[in-house]
Design an enzyme around this catalytic site. Structure first.
Site: not given
Length: 198
Positions: A64, A66, A94, A97
């Site tokens: 992801h 992040e 999420c 993260c």
């Protein structure tokens, strides 16, 4: 979560500036066919690292925006603790993260659009406010939310159009494959018996 409410006007300008950089990173994800999410790690008012969503292309479910930005920042400073850093991300983090952000000891998280399906900063759960966790980054949501949300909506609308066009092409190819008029010509040598009628 405090949607877009910066008390300090100068900080609000900085937040919009860094969120626009995160939006640029999200465009990088889209260019690779990934969901357009971008992130920026900032320390002392300067960009330390950036990242964009790339789990499909890397076959990595943790890739992801992040996580990729946090990894790059940690590598640059030589420490997984990023205590004096802020993270800007175009979509509400999420749970995965949020956990990485907490482990990295990020000081402040600023995000754009909320995520009603997997958001862990207040939309579905709020891991940043969980009192049993030992680190709590300050949180600001809604910065450039319209631009961040529009980017995601455009991406998914484009994806739906592409899938519909592909389905239409597949259906047409299937129809053509069964059209007896398009069977082609029959080739037969003079010494061959004619093919029996079907």
């Amino acid at each position: 979560m405090n949607p877009g409410a910066d008390a300090d006007p100068a900080e609000a300008v900085r937040d919009r500036h860094f969120m626009r950089i995160a939006i640029d990173q999200a465009h990088n994800a889209w260019a690779l066919g990934e969901v357009p999410v971008g992130a920026v790690v900032v320390r002392a008012g300067k960009v330390l690292a950036t990242g964009f969503n790339h789990p499909v292309g890397t076959s990595d479910p943790t890739a992801h925006a992040e996580i990729r930005a946090l990894r790059a920042a940690a590598e640059l400073v030589g420490n997984y603790r990023l205590t004096e850093c802020d993270l800007y991300v175009t979509l509400e983090p999420c749970a995965m993260c949020a956990g990485a952000i907490q482990h990295a000891r990020i000081r402040r998280v600023v995000f754009g659009a909320t995520d009603p399906k997997t958001g862990a900063a207040g939309s579905v759960v709020d891991l940043f406010a969980e009192p049993r966790l030992n680190h709590h980054a300050s949180l600001l949501g809604g910065v450039e939310a319209d631009a961040c949300g529009a980017l995601l909506r455009e991406f998914f609308a484009d994806r739906r159009r592409e899938l519909a066009a592909q389905r239409a092409r597949d259906e047409e190819m299937a129809r053509l494959a069964t059209d007896p008029r398009l069977r082609g010509i029959e080739v037969r040598f003079d010494d061959e018996e004619p093919a029996a009628p079907e």
